[in-house]
Design an enzyme around this catalytic site. Sequence first.
Site, PDB file in Angstrom:
ATOM      1  N   SER A 132       0.797  -1.229   0.000  1.00 32.21           N
ATOM      2  CA  SER A 132       0.000   0.000   0.000  1.00 32.21           C
ATOM      3  C   SER A 132       0.831   1.282   0.000  1.00 32.21           C
ATOM      4  O   SER A 132       0.517   2.215  -0.745  1.00 32.21           O
ATOM      5  CB  SER A 132      -0.963   0.003   1.190  1.00 32.21           C
ATOM      6  OG  SER A 132      -1.941  -0.992   1.049  1.00 32.21           O
ATOM      7  N   LYS A 148      -9.667  -4.544  11.899  1.00 30.80           N
ATOM      8  CA  LYS A 148     -10.824  -3.934  11.238  1.00 30.80           C
ATOM      9  C   LYS A 148     -12.053  -3.823  12.138  1.00 30.80           C
ATOM     10  O   LYS A 148     -12.756  -2.808  12.125  1.00 30.80           O
ATOM     11  CB  LYS A 148     -11.168  -4.719   9.971  1.00 30.80           C
ATOM     12  CG  LYS A 148     -10.075  -4.662   8.906  1.00 30.80           C
ATOM     13  CD  LYS A 148     -10.461  -5.475   7.689  1.00 30.80           C
ATOM     14  CE  LYS A 148      -9.355  -5.414   6.653  1.00 30.80           C
ATOM     15  NZ  LYS A 148      -9.722  -6.132   5.417  1.00 30.80           N
ATOM     16  N   ASP A 151     -13.429  -3.333   0.973  1.00 34.65           N
ATOM     17  CA  ASP A 151     -12.895  -4.649   0.622  1.00 34.65           C
ATOM     18  C   ASP A 151     -13.801  -5.411  -0.342  1.00 34.65           C
ATOM     19  O   ASP A 151     -13.333  -6.015  -1.307  1.00 34.65           O
ATOM     20  CB  ASP A 151     -12.714  -5.500   1.887  1.00 34.65           C
ATOM     21  CG  ASP A 151     -11.510  -5.084   2.710  1.00 34.65           C
ATOM     22  OD1 ASP A 151     -10.491  -4.706   2.124  1.00 34.65           O
ATOM     23  OD2 ASP A 151     -11.591  -5.154   3.948  1.00 34.65           O
ATOM     24  N   GLY A 164     -13.663 -17.756   6.243  1.00 34.33           N
ATOM     25  CA  GLY A 164     -13.336 -16.582   7.046  1.00 34.33           C
ATOM     26  C   GLY A 164     -14.575 -15.859   7.542  1.00 34.33           C
ATOM     27  O   GLY A 164     -15.629 -15.901   6.892  1.00 34.33           O
ATOM     28  N   GLY A 200     -13.306  -9.061   9.010  1.00 33.96           N
ATOM     29  CA  GLY A 200     -13.767  -7.896   8.263  1.00 33.96           C
ATOM     30  C   GLY A 200     -13.765  -8.075   6.762  1.00 33.96           C
ATOM     31  O   GLY A 200     -14.762  -7.808   6.087  1.00 33.96           O
TER      32      GLY A 200
END
Length: 288
Positions: A24, A73, A109, A133, A136
């Site tokens: 990022s 998150k 996301d 999962g 978040g």
Amino acid sequence: MEKRISGTTGLLALIGSPVGHSGSPAMYNYSFEKLGLDYAYAAFDIKEEQVKDALDAMRLFHMRGMNVTMPDKTEAAKHVDELSPAAEIIGAVNTIVNDDGTLKGYITDGEGFVNNLKDHGIDVRGKKITVAGGGGAATAIQVQCALDGASGITIFNMKDAFFERTLETAEKIRTATSAVVNVYDIADTAKMTEEIHSSDIFVNATIVGMKPMEDQSVVKDLSAFHENLVVCDAVYNPEETKLLRDAKAAGCACVGGKGMLLWQGVAAFKLYTGMDMPVGEVKEKFFS
């Protein structure tokens, strides 16, 4: 970069743990420089119990924005002043915008996941999708895919602190969409194998496969894979996870997590700056 940092440069950051592998900072700083924006972006390793302090520092330092990655998150959503409608449903944020001391949390996301699939010529509409999962990113993917017309969402998660929330999210998805939603214990390998085998798309949205777990995969029984299956991994470092290697060997189409990072970043960049990220150049430089 040092030539463009001044006393007026605004700060943005990524928080989570671990973050040393993140792409990022390079992506955002490149975009700021290309567009002539006076911002700089850094990454900070922040554990869940440190999130409130990090957001207090965000206000103190007048930071314009913050991205949030695992495992922070859900905790971050508890400490912002406002939540976007999607973030409120999901109970997690991956993007925080600071407007004069008021922190608003968003979740990009799911949008990033769906747009990454579109970039690979894959539409979630009418598809059965199995997701490993319950955090978040996983929840954002589940919600966005259902909103975008997936016929079914099957969720596998550990029976931990997230499990009850996963059941609640499943009920919210059923209420808001026409998708058939089921939740199972990820420890039930036989059921997971069965569900993946009957799915169009399988997604790993856990940290399994991320460094230092790069030798592990959430799929234990490789007979789950079939040649019409699309296998996606939200993990982007390593770029090709064990899951993707196993799936590719079985003849599956594979989509890595780097593209999801790009497209969720495109949405976050717009929230921070009001401008469009130079997607073509960023994609060529960092994702080719």
